[in-house]
Design a protein around this motif. Structure first.
Motif, PDB file in Angstrom:
ATOM      1  N   ASP A  36      44.063  30.356  33.339  1.00  0.00           N
ATOM      2  CA  ASP A  36      43.112  29.847  34.338  1.00  0.00           C
ATOM      3  C   ASP A  36      43.500  30.276  35.747  1.00  0.00           C
ATOM      4  OD1 ASP A  36      41.543  28.504  32.434  1.00  0.00           O
ATOM      5  OD2 ASP A  36      42.915  26.807  32.434  1.00  0.00           O
ATOM      6  N   ARG A  37      43.886  31.553  35.880  1.00  0.00           N
ATOM      7  CA  ARG A  37      44.322  32.041  37.181  1.00  0.00           C
ATOM      8  C   ARG A  37      43.446  33.174  37.706  1.00  0.00           C
ATOM      9  NH1 ARG A  37      50.013  34.050  37.239  1.00  0.00           N
ATOM     10  NH2 ARG A  37      49.776  34.511  35.017  1.00  0.00           N
ATOM     11  N   VAL A  38      42.193  33.211  37.292  1.00  0.00           N
ATOM     12  CA  VAL A  38      41.301  34.267  37.759  1.00  0.00           C
ATOM     13  C   VAL A  38      40.261  33.673  38.692  1.00  0.00           C
ATOM     14  CG1 VAL A  38      39.687  36.079  37.125  1.00  0.00           C
ATOM     15  CG2 VAL A  38      41.633  35.589  35.646  1.00  0.00           C
ATOM     16  N   GLY A  39      40.409  33.929  39.972  1.00  0.00           N
ATOM     17  CA  GLY A  39      39.437  33.520  40.972  1.00  0.00           C
ATOM     18  C   GLY A  39      39.022  34.726  41.779  1.00  0.00           C
ATOM     19  N   SER A  40      38.187  34.525  42.774  1.00  0.00           N
ATOM     20  CA  SER A  40      37.700  35.636  43.581  1.00  0.00           C
ATOM     21  C   SER A  40      38.836  36.352  44.303  1.00  0.00           C
ATOM     22  CB  SER A  40      36.665  35.139  44.595  1.00  0.00           C
ATOM     23  OG  SER A  40      37.230  34.138  45.435  1.00  0.00           O
ATOM     24  N   SER A  41      39.857  35.605  44.717  1.00  0.00           N
ATOM     25  CA  SER A  41      40.976  36.235  45.416  1.00  0.00           C
ATOM     26  C   SER A  41      41.776  37.126  44.472  1.00  0.00           C
ATOM     27  CB  SER A  41      41.883  35.172  46.039  1.00  0.00           C
ATOM     28  OG  SER A  41      42.442  34.328  45.042  1.00  0.00           O
ATOM     29  N   THR A  42      41.914  36.704  43.203  1.00  0.00           N
ATOM     30  CA  THR A  42      42.624  37.519  42.220  1.00  0.00           C
ATOM     31  C   THR A  42      41.876  38.806  41.952  1.00  0.00           C
ATOM     32  OG1 THR A  42      43.551  35.560  41.157  1.00  0.00           O
ATOM     33  CG2 THR A  42      43.510  37.586  39.864  1.00  0.00           C
ATOM     34  N   VAL A  43      40.571  38.697  41.790  1.00  0.00           N
ATOM     35  CA  VAL A  43      39.741  39.880  41.562  1.00  0.00           C
ATOM     36  C   VAL A  43      39.849  40.835  42.747  1.00  0.00           C
ATOM     37  CG1 VAL A  43      37.355  40.692  41.342  1.00  0.00           C
ATOM     38  CG2 VAL A  43      38.138  38.737  39.987  1.00  0.00           C
ATOM     39  N   ALA A  44      39.799  40.294  43.959  1.00  0.00           N
ATOM     40  CA  ALA A  44      39.898  41.129  45.161  1.00  0.00           C
ATOM     41  C   ALA A  44      41.256  41.814  45.241  1.00  0.00           C
ATOM     42  CB  ALA A  44      39.659  40.283  46.407  1.00  0.00           C
ATOM     43  N   THR A  45      42.304  41.103  44.877  1.00  0.00           N
ATOM     44  CA  THR A  45      43.653  41.669  44.923  1.00  0.00           C
ATOM     45  C   THR A  45      43.793  42.835  43.959  1.00  0.00           C
ATOM     46  OG1 THR A  45      44.653  39.565  45.583  1.00  0.00           O
ATOM     47  CG2 THR A  45      46.101  41.180  44.543  1.00  0.00           C
ATOM     48  N   ILE A  46      43.283  42.676  42.739  1.00  0.00           N
ATOM     49  CA  ILE A  46      43.392  43.736  41.738  1.00  0.00           C
ATOM     50  C   ILE A  46      42.528  44.932  42.125  1.00  0.00           C
ATOM     51  CG2 ILE A  46      42.938  44.339  39.325  1.00  0.00           C
ATOM     52  CD1 ILE A  46      43.616  41.433  38.611  1.00  0.00           C
ATOM     53  N   LEU A  62      44.420  52.444  35.876  1.00  0.00           N
ATOM     54  CA  LEU A  62      43.429  51.578  36.516  1.00  0.00           C
ATOM     55  C   LEU A  62      42.819  50.593  35.515  1.00  0.00           C
ATOM     56  CD1 LEU A  62      41.686  54.242  38.769  1.00  0.00           C
ATOM     57  CD2 LEU A  62      43.178  52.398  39.530  1.00  0.00           C
ATOM     58  N   VAL A  63      42.507  51.069  34.324  1.00  0.00           N
ATOM     59  CA  VAL A  63      41.944  50.181  33.297  1.00  0.00           C
ATOM     60  C   VAL A  63      42.945  49.090  32.942  1.00  0.00           C
ATOM     61  CG1 VAL A  63      41.166  50.041  30.898  1.00  0.00           C
ATOM     62  CG2 VAL A  63      40.334  51.876  32.370  1.00  0.00           C
ATOM     63  N   GLN A  64      44.211  49.446  32.824  1.00  0.00           N
ATOM     64  CA  GLN A  64      45.219  48.440  32.521  1.00  0.00           C
ATOM     65  C   GLN A  64      45.310  47.389  33.624  1.00  0.00           C
ATOM     66  OE1 GLN A  64      49.040  50.083  31.501  1.00  0.00           O
ATOM     67  NE2 GLN A  64      48.222  51.434  29.933  1.00  0.00           N
ATOM     68  N   MET A  65      45.204  47.819  34.863  1.00  0.00           N
ATOM     69  CA  MET A  65      45.242  46.868  35.973  1.00  0.00           C
ATOM     70  C   MET A  65      44.055  45.911  35.915  1.00  0.00           C
ATOM     71  SD  MET A  65      46.464  49.465  39.006  1.00  0.00           S
ATOM     72  CE  MET A  65      46.230  48.274  40.323  1.00  0.00           C
ATOM     73  N   VAL A  66      42.880  46.462  35.677  1.00  0.00           N
ATOM     74  CA  VAL A  66      41.670  45.635  35.604  1.00  0.00           C
ATOM     75  C   VAL A  66      41.746  44.680  34.416  1.00  0.00           C
ATOM     76  CG1 VAL A  66      39.194  45.744  35.071  1.00  0.00           C
ATOM     77  CG2 VAL A  66      40.154  47.213  36.861  1.00  0.00           C
ATOM     78  N   GLU A  67      42.233  45.166  33.295  1.00  0.00           N
ATOM     79  CA  GLU A  67      42.276  44.345  32.088  1.00  0.00           C
ATOM     80  C   GLU A  67      43.361  43.275  32.138  1.00  0.00           C
ATOM     81  OE1 GLU A  67      40.348  47.356  28.778  1.00  0.00           O
ATOM     82  OE2 GLU A  67      42.524  47.328  29.028  1.00  0.00           O
ATOM     83  N   SER A  68      44.163  43.293  33.175  1.00  0.00           N
ATOM     84  CA  SER A  68      45.158  42.224  33.319  1.00  0.00           C
ATOM     85  C   SER A  68      44.493  40.862  33.487  1.00  0.00           C
ATOM     86  CB  SER A  68      46.090  42.504  34.505  1.00  0.00           C
ATOM     87  OG  SER A  68      45.396  42.445  35.740  1.00  0.00           O
ATOM     88  N   VAL A  69      43.202  40.843  33.841  1.00  0.00           N
ATOM     89  CA  VAL A  69      42.523  39.555  34.014  1.00  0.00           C
ATOM     90  C   VAL A  69      42.386  38.799  32.689  1.00  0.00           C
ATOM     91  CG1 VAL A  69      41.245  40.288  36.063  1.00  0.00           C
ATOM     92  CG2 VAL A  69      40.195  40.534  33.813  1.00  0.00           C
ATOM     93  N   VAL A  70      42.442  39.510  31.552  1.00  0.00           N
ATOM     94  CA  VAL A  70      42.296  38.784  30.288  1.00  0.00           C
ATOM     95  C   VAL A  70      43.519  37.910  30.035  1.00  0.00           C
ATOM     96  CG1 VAL A  70      40.742  40.501  29.290  1.00  0.00           C
ATOM     97  CG2 VAL A  70      43.192  40.676  28.849  1.00  0.00           C
ATOM     98  N   SER A  71      44.696  38.367  30.477  1.00  0.00           N
ATOM     99  CA  SER A  71      45.897  37.539  30.359  1.00  0.00           C
ATOM    100  C   SER A  71      45.890  36.430  31.396  1.00  0.00           C
ATOM    101  CB  SER A  71      47.152  38.397  30.525  1.00  0.00           C
ATOM    102  OG  SER A  71      47.266  39.349  29.483  1.00  0.00           O
ATOM    103  N   LEU A  72      45.492  36.755  32.608  1.00  0.00           N
ATOM    104  CA  LEU A  72      45.423  35.741  33.657  1.00  0.00           C
ATOM    105  C   LEU A  72      44.395  34.672  33.333  1.00  0.00           C
ATOM    106  CD1 LEU A  72      45.550  38.100  36.774  1.00  0.00           C
ATOM    107  CD2 LEU A  72      47.394  36.635  35.921  1.00  0.00           C
ATOM    108  N   ARG A  73      43.330  35.082  32.662  1.00  0.00           N
ATOM    109  CA  ARG A  73      42.273  34.125  32.303  1.00  0.00           C
ATOM    110  C   ARG A  73      42.798  33.058  31.359  1.00  0.00           C
ATOM    111  NH1 ARG A  73      36.704  35.725  29.014  1.00  0.00           N
ATOM    112  NH2 ARG A  73      36.208  33.609  28.337  1.00  0.00           N
ATOM    113  N   ARG A  74      43.734  33.417  30.501  1.00  0.00           N
ATOM    114  CA  ARG A  74      44.291  32.441  29.564  1.00  0.00           C
ATOM    115  C   ARG A  74      45.038  31.344  30.306  1.00  0.00           C
ATOM    116  NH1 ARG A  74      47.045  35.477  24.504  1.00  0.00           N
ATOM    117  NH2 ARG A  74      46.777  33.406  23.607  1.00  0.00           N
TER     118      ARG A  74
END
Length: 224
Positions: A185-195, A171-183
């Motif tokens: 510029d692909r982290v929006g509310s829909s991405t957060v909801a999906t994860i 679960l932590v690895q899934m959540v922390e995937s946003v740090v790569s997506l952030r690089r």
């Protein structure tokens, strides 16, 4: 190319009107470590980025490793505390809601970190650093908290440890995937909801329950 800051020129940290020299050093180091790598950054470059003399680095920190240790701690300490609050409040919400809220609040913290310092723990040269262990136990605490919250959401559907790594680590690895997506510029509310929804699915939560958990968790976070 932007001009290099001159000696003594103040550099502001996000959300601050002014920064003391220690924070200037940490901000410059964070930016350089994430963009260039830890091993590829020198203390001279950190000093130049902070607008300070190189000798000033050693007034505030004993070494480059000490700077890294502070940044690693900052990258996870608040997340551990937030996870603790969610775990402590599990009595007032269903486990599904608690896990969804934990995932969303944790991703929000990662996205908000200046210079994307949540990325540091993924860098091979950081992992190889002698100070990494000073950070590793904190992330271990975070994984354990995720595991306990997730196991309550999973009930009997999923075991606490699904082999290696365990449920909390997955679960932590899934959540922390946003740090790569952030690089990218692909982290929006829909991405957060999906994860966040994927975290609940991993625990065997049904689709209709996931939607209910989403609405309740967002409402709870808005009131917090």
């Amino acid at each position: 190319m932007s001009p290099r800051p001159g000696r003594g020129r103040p550099r502001l940290l996000p959300g601050k009107i002014a920064a003391n020299p220690r924070d200037q050093i940490l901000a410059a180091a964070a930016e350089l470590f994430v963009s260039r790598g830890y091993a590829g950054t020198t203390t001279r470059e950190i000093a130049e980025g902070a607008g300070l003399r190189q000798a000033s680095i050693y007034y505030h920190f004993g070494s480059k490793e000490e700077i890294l240790a502070v940044l690693l701690e900052r990258s996870v300490q608040d997340r551990v505390e937030q996870a603790g609050k969610v775990e402590a409040g599990m009595g007032s919400v269903t486990p599904d809601v608690g896990l969804y809220a934990l995932a969303v609040s944790d991703m929000s913290a990662l996205v908000a970190m200046p210079y994307n310092i949540g990325m540091l723990y993924r860098l091979p040269d950081v992992i190889a650093s002698p100070v990494y262990d000073r950070y590793g136990h904190l992330r271990g605490d975070l994984v354990d908290r995720y595991g306990r919250v997730a196991q309550r959401a999973a009930e009997e559907r999923v075991s606490a440890s699904t082999g290696e790594p365990g449920l909390g680590e997955l679960l932590v690895q899934m959540v922390e995937s946003v740090v790569s997506l952030r690089r990218d510029d692909r982290v929006g509310s829909s991405t957060v909801a999906t994860i966040a929804a994927a975290c609940l699915r991993l625990c065997g939560v049904a689709e209709d329950a996931i939607e209910q958990a989403r609405e309740a968790a967002l409402s709870a976070l808005a009131r917090a």
